[in-house]
Design a protein around this motif. Structure first.
Motif, PDB file in Angstrom:
ATOM      1  N   LEU A 252     -27.607 -22.626 -60.427  1.00 19.96           N
ATOM      2  CA  LEU A 252     -26.645 -22.960 -59.369  1.00 19.96           C
ATOM      3  C   LEU A 252     -26.831 -22.069 -58.140  1.00 19.96           C
ATOM      4  O   LEU A 252     -26.848 -22.552 -56.999  1.00 19.96           O
ATOM      5  N   CYS A 253     -27.010 -20.772 -58.386  1.00 27.48           N
ATOM      6  CA  CYS A 253     -27.179 -19.840 -57.258  1.00 27.48           C
ATOM      7  C   CYS A 253     -28.459 -20.118 -56.491  1.00 27.48           C
ATOM      8  O   CYS A 253     -28.475 -20.171 -55.242  1.00 27.48           O
ATOM      9  N   VAL A 254     -29.565 -20.284 -57.206  1.00 23.32           N
ATOM     10  CA  VAL A 254     -30.853 -20.474 -56.538  1.00 23.32           C
ATOM     11  C   VAL A 254     -30.872 -21.790 -55.770  1.00 23.32           C
ATOM     12  O   VAL A 254     -31.305 -21.855 -54.594  1.00 23.32           O
ATOM     13  N   LEU A 255     -30.388 -22.870 -56.395  1.00 26.55           N
ATOM     14  CA  LEU A 255     -30.387 -24.167 -55.704  1.00 26.55           C
ATOM     15  C   LEU A 255     -29.437 -24.145 -54.509  1.00 26.55           C
ATOM     16  O   LEU A 255     -29.724 -24.761 -53.461  1.00 26.55           O
ATOM     17  N   GLY A 256     -28.304 -23.453 -54.655  1.00 23.39           N
ATOM     18  CA  GLY A 256     -27.382 -23.352 -53.521  1.00 23.39           C
ATOM     19  C   GLY A 256     -28.007 -22.628 -52.349  1.00 23.39           C
ATOM     20  O   GLY A 256     -27.910 -23.070 -51.195  1.00 23.39           O
ATOM     21  N   LEU A 257     -28.659 -21.494 -52.627  1.00 22.09           N
ATOM     22  CA  LEU A 257     -29.333 -20.750 -51.561  1.00 22.09           C
ATOM     23  C   LEU A 257     -30.442 -21.577 -50.937  1.00 22.09           C
ATOM     24  O   LEU A 257     -30.599 -21.615 -49.695  1.00 22.09           O
ATOM     25  N   CYS A 258     -31.200 -22.233 -51.794  1.00 23.56           N
ATOM     26  CA  CYS A 258     -32.336 -23.011 -51.294  1.00 23.56           C
ATOM     27  C   CYS A 258     -31.842 -24.188 -50.436  1.00 23.56           C
ATOM     28  O   CYS A 258     -32.405 -24.486 -49.366  1.00 23.56           O
ATOM     29  N   GLY A 259     -30.786 -24.869 -50.895  1.00 23.61           N
ATOM     30  CA  GLY A 259     -30.238 -25.990 -50.112  1.00 23.61           C
ATOM     31  C   GLY A 259     -29.735 -25.529 -48.759  1.00 23.61           C
ATOM     32  O   GLY A 259     -29.926 -26.212 -47.746  1.00 23.61           O
ATOM     33  N   GLY A 260     -29.079 -24.373 -48.723  1.00 20.85           N
ATOM     34  CA  GLY A 260     -28.605 -23.837 -47.459  1.00 20.85           C
ATOM     35  C   GLY A 260     -29.752 -23.522 -46.515  1.00 20.85           C
ATOM     36  O   GLY A 260     -29.668 -23.799 -45.308  1.00 20.85           O
ATOM     37  N   GLU A 261     -30.845 -22.953 -47.062  1.00 24.32           N
ATOM     38  CA  GLU A 261     -32.009 -22.619 -46.238  1.00 24.32           C
ATOM     39  C   GLU A 261     -32.636 -23.885 -45.651  1.00 24.32           C
ATOM     40  O   GLU A 261     -33.039 -23.920 -44.485  1.00 24.32           O
ATOM     41  N   VAL A 262     -32.718 -24.939 -46.437  1.00 27.87           N
ATOM     42  CA  VAL A 262     -33.312 -26.194 -45.954  1.00 27.87           C
ATOM     43  C   VAL A 262     -32.402 -26.844 -44.911  1.00 27.87           C
ATOM     44  O   VAL A 262     -32.858 -27.353 -43.876  1.00 27.87           O
ATOM     45  N   THR A 263     -31.093 -26.821 -45.192  1.00 31.86           N
ATOM     46  CA  THR A 263     -30.137 -27.438 -44.254  1.00 31.86           C
ATOM     47  C   THR A 263     -30.188 -26.763 -42.886  1.00 31.86           C
ATOM     48  O   THR A 263     -30.112 -27.426 -41.828  1.00 31.86           O
TER      49      THR A 263
END
Length: 566
Positions: A252-263
């Motif tokens: 959850l943490c890694v995907l959340g960070l990654c999604g924020g970076e892409v957004t």
């Protein structure tokens, strides 16, 4: 922990080729799996470049093929060697048991010993591959973290936090899992031992009508086994629950960070695909580390196996050439000097000095538990004293130099002929016939439809007939000394007198030691050693010792006898 790893390394050394192949194939598979997310990232980035897309697709297919091939090779390497490793380990343990001799193996009950050599070896033989899997899982998890670090350090930091917490849980859980499963195996072995005892005494159980009581005795440890089993499952369940929670939070943490970076546009979409791939692979590797509980089971099994492997080996058997069966022209002196033997906290024999002159016959007399069989085993080299020395003809005695006939002989061999000539494969038919005549067992052998070719497994004989077969086998050894450890106890008085007289005549000059339970047996000996409470109370002739009331009681009671106070 390192002490736990050492036995694994010894198993791996025994079959290093398949383990090396398995490790190499696992490494290739891990490398290919780590390469796939990067290749997918590049495939997405080069989607509109036909030349780059073709090259990237080729590399992706190659990585997939390498991962598949590595899986197949690793599987074949493991399947081909686990059985071989188990067989080699069992052979080593059986050899150790045979080399250790009688006293060392008494440390384990028969059922427990069989459980260690069979079931525990089956679990322990897979240790090398389990260790490789744990190492590769740890390396793969580390590789995934480094790949995430290459993409973005915040992703790597989030993943590292989850992986670190997982490692701490596994480290703390390994010891408890090993201890619990070790207890489980111990209780399981006690049930096997109790069942083995019951099968051995099945006739007695049925004669006494105590089947229900024996069933209760054998199954009594099942409650403990069930409780320990539940604790084992609880430990594994606790580890699984905590790991699932941690991996879920990490994902959850890694995907959340990654999604924020892409957004926010700081990471391209291709990098997102690669990050998701590395995260999935890293979490899968962490999940494989949950197999540490299975590895803990293997460590527990190995500890039980290793206790057998550490049995002290007796002195090497001295090569002794058996002489052809014929009246002996000279025996060998047996001398025990300040010999002591202890079983646990109790002394079986204390500070014993004894000399049996060459060519004479010594009778060992004493109440039950006085040390008669211990003294007989010492004199024949089957038991090594804790202190003192035992010499035969001036040199240290060792197994193989003295012939033995036991109270309950076991016929070892496929046929009766092989059993009688066990240890004397060169004995001819005339020697076998002569030994059988002296042991008064010729008529029994002649009545068998297949004679000496009768299979041992189909041999039906009484206790007395079995004892006479054991005596015949001992006579064929042709040694300069022979020990009859209660070897005539199942014979009637008349038959025993005939057999012992025939032995005296046939083995004239051979040194003989006889454990005597009957006065007539002791009366025929040249010298009597009277044992009481693990000590030689007196040496002398039967006629001299018969004057003592306690000596006479030794033939009539099964408890240690002492002469009454005046």
């Amino acid at each position: 922990m390192f002490r736990s790893i050492q036995p694994v390394l010894s198993v791996m050394r025994a079959s290093w080729r398949p383990h090396t192949l398995y490790f190499a194939a696992s490494g290739v598979g891990a490398a290919a799996s780590l390469a796939l997310p990067v290749l997918l990232d590049r495939a997405i980035e080069s989607a509109f470049d036909d030349h780059r897309a073709a090259a990237t697709t080729g590399w992706t297919v190659a990585a997939l093929a390498a991962a598949l091939l590595a899986t197949v090779v690793a599987s074949r390497a493991k399947n081909a060697s686990v059985a071989a490793a188990g067989a080699q380990l069992r052979r080593s343990l059986i050899q150790q048991v045979l080399d250790a001799g009688l006293p060392a193996t008494q440390r384990f009950r028969t059922g427990d010993l069989l459980a260690r050599i069979t079931g525990n070896v089956t679990v322990a033989s897979d240790m090398g591959f389990a260790l490789i899997n744990c190492v590769m899982a740890a390396l793969s998890a580390l590789g995934a973290m480094l790949a995430l670090l290459y993409l973005d350090w915040t992703l790597a930091l989030a993943y590292a936090a989850g992986a670190g917490a997982t490692a701490v849980i596994l480290w703390r859980s390994t010891k408890s899992a090993t201890t619990v499963y070790e207890r489980y195996q111990s209780v399981q072995a006690s049930i096997v031992s109790a069942l083995d005892d019951a099968l051995t005494g099945l006739g007695t159980i049925h004669a006494a009508g105590t089947q229900e009581r024996e069933l209760a005795r054998i199954t009594e440890p099942l409650k403990d086994l069930s409780a320990v089993g539940r604790r084992d499952w609880a430990v594994a369940g606790k580890i699984g629950t905590r790991m699932n929670l941690l991996t879920g939070l990490t994902e959850l943490c890694v995907l959340g960070l990654c999604g924020g970076e892409v957004t926010e546009g700081r990471l391209p979409v291709g990098t997102l695909v690669a990050a998701v791939g590395y995260l999935a692979y890293g979490l899968q590797s962490l999940g494989q580390l949950s197999g540490i509980t299975h590895f803990a089971h293997m460590i527990a099994a190995w500890r039980r196996v290793h206790e057998v492997a550490e049995l002290p080996a007796k002195r090497a058997v001295v090569a002794v050439t058996a002489r052809p069966y014929a009246p002996a022209v000279g025996g060998a002196e047996i001398a025990l000097s300040r010999v002591s033997v202890r079983y646990g906290d109790s002394g079986a024999l204390e500070d014993c000095d004894l000399t049996v002159p060459a060519g004479s016959e010594l009778a060992i007399v004493g109440a039950s538990g006085s040390g008669k069989s211990t003294l007989a085993l010492l004199a024949g080299g089957l038991l090594t004293p804790e202190t003192g020395t035992v010499a035969l003809a001036g040199t240290p005695v060792a197994p193989g130099r003295v012939a033995f006939a036991f109270e309950k002989p076991v016929m070892v061999g496929r046929t009766l002929g092989e059993a009688l000539t066990y240890g004397r494969a060169d004995a001819d038919a005339m020697e076998v016939a002569q030994a059988c005549r002296i042991a008064k067992i010729s008529d029994f052998v002649d009545r068998l439809p297949e004679g000496l070719q009768t299979p041992v497994l189909s041999l039906a004989c009484s206790g007395g007939e079995l004892q006479r077969l054991g005596i015949a086998r001992a006579l064929l050894q042709g040694r300069d000394a022979i020990v009859l450890d209660d070897a005539t106890s199942s014979l009637d008085t008349a038959t025993e007198a005939e057999v012992t007289q025939a032995i005296r005549e046939g083995l004239a000059g051979t040194t003989r030691i006889v454990v005597a339970r009957r006065p007539a047996t002791a009366a025929r000996a040249d010298l009597v050693a009277w044992l009481d409470q693990g000590r030689i109370r007196e040496l002398g002739s039967h006629q001299e010792l018969w004057q003592h009331q306690a000596y006479r009681l030794a033939f009539a009671t099964h408890v240690p006898a002492r002469e009454p106070s005046p």
